[in-house]
Design a protein around this motif. Structure first.
Motif, PDB file in Angstrom:
ATOM      1  N   GLY A 159     -13.408  11.773  -0.849  1.00  0.00           N
ATOM      2  CA  GLY A 159     -12.264  12.679  -0.956  1.00  0.00           C
ATOM      3  C   GLY A 159     -11.298  12.469   0.192  1.00  0.00           C
ATOM      4  N   VAL A 160     -10.037  12.810  -0.035  1.00  0.00           N
ATOM      5  CA  VAL A 160      -9.014  12.719   1.002  1.00  0.00           C
ATOM      6  C   VAL A 160      -8.285  14.065   1.093  1.00  0.00           C
ATOM      7  CG1 VAL A 160      -6.825  11.673   1.698  1.00  0.00           C
ATOM      8  CG2 VAL A 160      -8.645  10.240   0.773  1.00  0.00           C
ATOM      9  N   LEU A 161      -8.242  14.617   2.295  1.00  0.00           N
ATOM     10  CA  LEU A 161      -7.407  15.777   2.590  1.00  0.00           C
ATOM     11  C   LEU A 161      -6.182  15.269   3.341  1.00  0.00           C
ATOM     12  CD1 LEU A 161     -10.092  18.285   3.912  1.00  0.00           C
ATOM     13  CD2 LEU A 161      -8.785  18.540   1.797  1.00  0.00           C
ATOM     14  N   ALA A 162      -5.001  15.467   2.786  1.00  0.00           N
ATOM     15  CA  ALA A 162      -3.782  14.956   3.430  1.00  0.00           C
ATOM     16  C   ALA A 162      -2.735  16.053   3.503  1.00  0.00           C
ATOM     17  CB  ALA A 162      -3.232  13.758   2.656  1.00  0.00           C
ATOM     18  N   GLU A 163      -2.209  16.259   4.702  1.00  0.00           N
ATOM     19  CA  GLU A 163      -1.105  17.208   4.838  1.00  0.00           C
ATOM     20  C   GLU A 163       0.137  16.658   4.152  1.00  0.00           C
ATOM     21  OE1 GLU A 163       1.343  19.532   8.377  1.00  0.00           O
ATOM     22  OE2 GLU A 163      -0.548  18.529   8.823  1.00  0.00           O
ATOM     23  N   ARG A 164       0.304  15.343   4.222  1.00  0.00           N
ATOM     24  CA  ARG A 164       1.416  14.660   3.550  1.00  0.00           C
ATOM     25  C   ARG A 164       0.983  13.217   3.376  1.00  0.00           C
ATOM     26  NH1 ARG A 164       7.208  13.229   6.229  1.00  0.00           N
ATOM     27  NH2 ARG A 164       5.783  12.354   7.740  1.00  0.00           N
ATOM     28  N   PHE A 165       0.687  12.821   2.140  1.00  0.00           N
ATOM     29  CA  PHE A 165       0.178  11.466   1.945  1.00  0.00           C
ATOM     30  C   PHE A 165       1.218  10.439   2.408  1.00  0.00           C
ATOM     31  CE2 PHE A 165      -1.835   7.819   0.317  1.00  0.00           C
ATOM     32  CZ  PHE A 165      -3.168   8.156   0.151  1.00  0.00           C
ATOM     33  N   GLY A 166       0.745   9.483   3.183  1.00  0.00           N
ATOM     34  CA  GLY A 166       1.631   8.490   3.786  1.00  0.00           C
ATOM     35  C   GLY A 166       1.809   8.725   5.264  1.00  0.00           C
ATOM     36  N   GLY A 167       1.695  10.011   5.672  1.00  0.00           N
ATOM     37  CA  GLY A 167       1.783  10.341   7.091  1.00  0.00           C
ATOM     38  C   GLY A 167       3.095   9.915   7.719  1.00  0.00           C
ATOM     39  N   GLN A 168       3.019   9.486   8.964  1.00  0.00           N
ATOM     40  CA  GLN A 168       4.223   9.137   9.723  1.00  0.00           C
ATOM     41  C   GLN A 168       4.942   7.920   9.139  1.00  0.00           C
ATOM     42  OE1 GLN A 168       3.516   8.006  13.734  1.00  0.00           O
ATOM     43  NE2 GLN A 168       5.602   8.392  14.404  1.00  0.00           N
ATOM     44  N   VAL A 169       4.227   7.114   8.357  1.00  0.00           N
ATOM     45  CA  VAL A 169       4.853   5.964   7.704  1.00  0.00           C
ATOM     46  C   VAL A 169       6.033   6.414   6.844  1.00  0.00           C
ATOM     47  CG1 VAL A 169       4.483   4.250   5.871  1.00  0.00           C
ATOM     48  CG2 VAL A 169       2.869   4.434   7.751  1.00  0.00           C
ATOM     49  N   MET A 170       5.943   7.622   6.288  1.00  0.00           N
ATOM     50  CA  MET A 170       7.024   8.133   5.450  1.00  0.00           C
ATOM     51  C   MET A 170       8.329   8.274   6.225  1.00  0.00           C
ATOM     52  SD  MET A 170       5.872   8.657   2.349  1.00  0.00           S
ATOM     53  CE  MET A 170       6.784   9.955   1.557  1.00  0.00           C
ATOM     54  N   ASP A 171       8.238   8.381   7.547  1.00  0.00           N
ATOM     55  CA  ASP A 171       9.432   8.553   8.374  1.00  0.00           C
ATOM     56  C   ASP A 171       9.888   7.246   9.020  1.00  0.00           C
ATOM     57  OD1 ASP A 171       9.324  11.297   7.864  1.00  0.00           O
ATOM     58  OD2 ASP A 171       7.879  11.587   9.481  1.00  0.00           O
ATOM     59  N   THR A 172       9.279   6.136   8.626  1.00  0.00           N
ATOM     60  CA  THR A 172       9.599   4.832   9.209  1.00  0.00           C
ATOM     61  C   THR A 172      10.475   4.056   8.237  1.00  0.00           C
ATOM     62  OG1 THR A 172       7.449   4.803  10.331  1.00  0.00           O
ATOM     63  CG2 THR A 172       8.636   2.721  10.186  1.00  0.00           C
ATOM     64  N   LEU A 173      11.628   3.633   8.690  1.00  0.00           N
ATOM     65  CA  LEU A 173      12.538   2.948   7.775  1.00  0.00           C
ATOM     66  C   LEU A 173      12.150   1.481   7.602  1.00  0.00           C
ATOM     67  CD1 LEU A 173      14.953   3.059   5.956  1.00  0.00           C
ATOM     68  CD2 LEU A 173      16.408   2.553   7.912  1.00  0.00           C
ATOM     69  N   GLY A 174      12.332   0.678   8.621  1.00  0.00           N
ATOM     70  CA  GLY A 174      12.061  -0.751   8.505  1.00  0.00           C
ATOM     71  C   GLY A 174      10.711  -1.128   9.080  1.00  0.00           C
ATOM     72  N   ILE A 175       9.916  -1.877   8.308  1.00  0.00           N
ATOM     73  CA  ILE A 175       8.624  -2.390   8.767  1.00  0.00           C
ATOM     74  C   ILE A 175       8.656  -3.905   8.594  1.00  0.00           C
ATOM     75  CG2 ILE A 175       6.123  -2.393   8.405  1.00  0.00           C
ATOM     76  CD1 ILE A 175       6.445   0.445   7.236  1.00  0.00           C
ATOM     77  N   GLU A 176       8.627  -4.614   9.721  1.00  0.00           N
ATOM     78  CA  GLU A 176       8.741  -6.069   9.671  1.00  0.00           C
ATOM     79  C   GLU A 176       7.567  -6.780  10.350  1.00  0.00           C
ATOM     80  OE1 GLU A 176      12.514  -6.828  11.449  1.00  0.00           O
ATOM     81  OE2 GLU A 176      13.667  -6.097   9.729  1.00  0.00           O
ATOM     82  N   ASN A 177       6.526  -6.012  10.716  1.00  0.00           N
ATOM     83  CA  ASN A 177       5.376  -6.628  11.390  1.00  0.00           C
ATOM     84  C   ASN A 177       4.069  -6.352  10.664  1.00  0.00           C
ATOM     85  OD1 ASN A 177       5.202  -3.932  11.922  1.00  0.00           O
ATOM     86  ND2 ASN A 177       5.058  -4.115  14.144  1.00  0.00           N
TER      87      ASN A 177
END
Length: 518
Positions: free
Chosen positions: A239-257
């Motif tokens: 099971g997964v308990l998530a306050e917001r699935f994706g977490g802080q990644v949801m607030d990250t615009l560009g991911i290049e690494n």
């Protein structure tokens, strides 16, 4: 307006229309109305199921247009030109108004249809905001499913007078029936839960009735997703308990690494993570905040903020981290009134104004570079005696004519009346206090682990990070941890995923070596 590639893609999507739809335009003689008309004419030309007409109602924003099914009054309106991040919102509005089924749980759909009363939503956005489409798309879908719901998406850059009159300094900002409703990213489920007063109690009862898990993951970011997948692949109840699935990644615009993926965006990666986790039949309990953790006979018990209690033989803590606050007078008071944390989302609202960026690391310098192309002037303040960002970023920053860099600067106060008008800082070399006149302040000073609820329960470092050993084991038997909430150095997505997998494998090993009854 639309390039050839976009037209081809959109035409392919529009073959899924099951019912004819119409676009109802409210235009004037302005240049933006000309662009809206051009956009709507192009869309109309891509499908014989789409018609276009103009409305005469003088009481609506211009330029704007409504998307609705022929013969039905649907409350989807775009005030502005929904391109950029909002083009997907437009495409979905067309499809859903035309009868294409949404990818939403049947239970949520029934909740939306059951809402009574009148709901007039206005959501102010910027076209560069990667958080805004989630809110826009959620409200538009509600307007398709329930005739009592109306949703108007307003481009703040185009309707600047409204932005100023309502003192909006952050997007997305939502008004319901003329009153403030929310600010920032919200999912469809969060919006519906806020409107449906009985939803929280029903969800708590439902969660408490679940059978104990073998592995319970607390957190739905990269670490939590990896932990859930690795556990589920072992064939055990996960099971997964998530306050917001994706977490802080949801607030990250560009991911290049992110290795093997040349470039992506945070919300896209978060969506891919959730889809991957769901493929393994993991029980995802989203929008749930953990409040307490304790050992019980047979394993561990997690109590949620809504009162629900979840039991599991083992737990993987992957609660991540959040933006660090300055913790100075005025910061909390003026949050969303000039104090912001996302330059990509809120930067366009400060066009032609003076802003400051707090923090001289990579995040701060990148924010200053982005903002310099929008605002009148950027002042970057760094606590240390020198910037800590990569040399290439520093070089770019120093080449910009409308940027001032101040080092050895300790921010002491955010000033303002009804909104930010400046900040005070102390020169750490001379102890002199200075005042900067500003309209906006962007805080970029690092992260704080989301572990407040674990104090006194498991061992934490002086920084509040969960102490773990080489296998991700915490000080509590059967409880493991991974990702940005732990003492593992270098807070990176790829590291968090690896640590999540490791913690999950360690939890499985614990289950094998400790015969614990359900």
């Amino acid at each position: 307006m639309l390039d050839a590639n976009m037209k081809t893609q959109l035409q392919g999507y529009l073959t899924r229309l099951q019912h004819p739809i119409e676009l109802v335009a409210a235009l004037d003689d302005g240049a933006k109305s000309v662009e809206v008309r051009e956009l709507l004419e192009e869309i109309k030309g891509l499908s014989d199921k789409i018609s276009l007409r103009e409305e005469a109602d003088a009481g609506v924003r211009r330029p704007s247009f409504v998307v609705q099914r022929v013969g039905q009054s649907m409350g989807i309106r775009f005030a502005g030109i929904p391109l950029g991040h909002e083009f997907t919102s437009l495409v979905l509005a067309l499809l859903q108004a035309g009868g294409h089924p949404p990818k939403v749980d049947a239970e949520v759909i029934e909740q939306i249809k059951g809402l009574s009363g009148r709901y007039e939503f206005e959501v102010f956005i910027s076209l560069s905001c990667h958080n805004c489409p989630d809110v826009v798309q959620a409200l538009n879908l509600m307007a398709v499913l329930n005739p009592n719901v109306r949703a108007t998406t307003i481009d703040g850059a185009l309707f600047q007078a409204e932005i100023d009159a309502r003192q909006i300094m952050g997007v997305p900002t939502v008004f319901l029936n003329g009153q403030p409703f929310s600010q920032g990213r919200m999912t469809l489920e969060e919006i519906v839960a806020k409107l449906d007063s009985g939803a929280v109690a029903r969800e708590a009862e439902k969660i408490s009735a679940k059978a104990p898990f073998d592995v319970l993951v607390v957190g739905g970011g990269p670490a939590g997703s990896a932990a859930a997948i690795y556990a589920a692949r072992k064939g055990i109840r996960t099971g997964v308990l998530a306050e917001r699935f994706g977490g802080q990644v949801m607030d990250t615009l560009g991911i290049e690494n992110f290795i093997s993926v040349r470039a992506t965006e945070g919300p896209k990666l978060a969506m891919a993570l959730e889809e991957h986790v769901k493929e393994y039949g993991v029980d995802i309990m989203n929008l749930q905040r953990a409040q307490a953790l304790k050992m019980i006979d047979g394993g561990v018990e997690v109590t949620l903020e809504n009162g629900a209690v979840v039991k599991s033989k083992t737990v993987v803590l992957a609660t991540g981290a959040r933006w660090r606050n300055m913790n100075v007078p005025g910061e909390a008071e003026f949050r969303t009134k000039g104090v912001a944390y996302c330059p990509h989302c809120d930067g366009p609202l400060f066009k032609g104004k003076r802003v400051a960026v707090i923090g001289g690391g990579n995040s701060g310098v990148e924010a200053a570079i982005d903002l310099a192309g929008i605002v009148a002037h950027v002042t970057l303040l760094e606590f240390d005696s020198q910037l800590r960002a990569d040399a290439v970023l520093q070089s770019k920053l120093r080449s910009l004519p409308n940027v001032t860099i101040i080092t050895s600067a300790q921010t002491t106060q955010v000033t303002g009346t009804d909104k930010v008008n400046g900040l005070n800082y102390k020169d750490r070399a001379t102890s002199e206090v200075h005042h900067l006149a500003l309209e906006g302040i962007f805080v970029q000073i690092g992260l704080v682990p989301n572990t407040d609820w674990l104090k006194g329960v498991i061992n934490l470092s002086p920084r509040g990070e969960i102490e773990v050993d080489a296998k991700g084991q915490t000080s509590m038997p059967g409880v493991f941890a991974a990702g940005d909430c732990t003492t593992v150095p270098y807070k990176q997505i790829v590291i968090a995923m690896g640590e999540g997998a490791k913690a999950s494998l360690s939890a499985f090993d614990h289950l094998i070596r400790h015969s614990v009854p359900a």
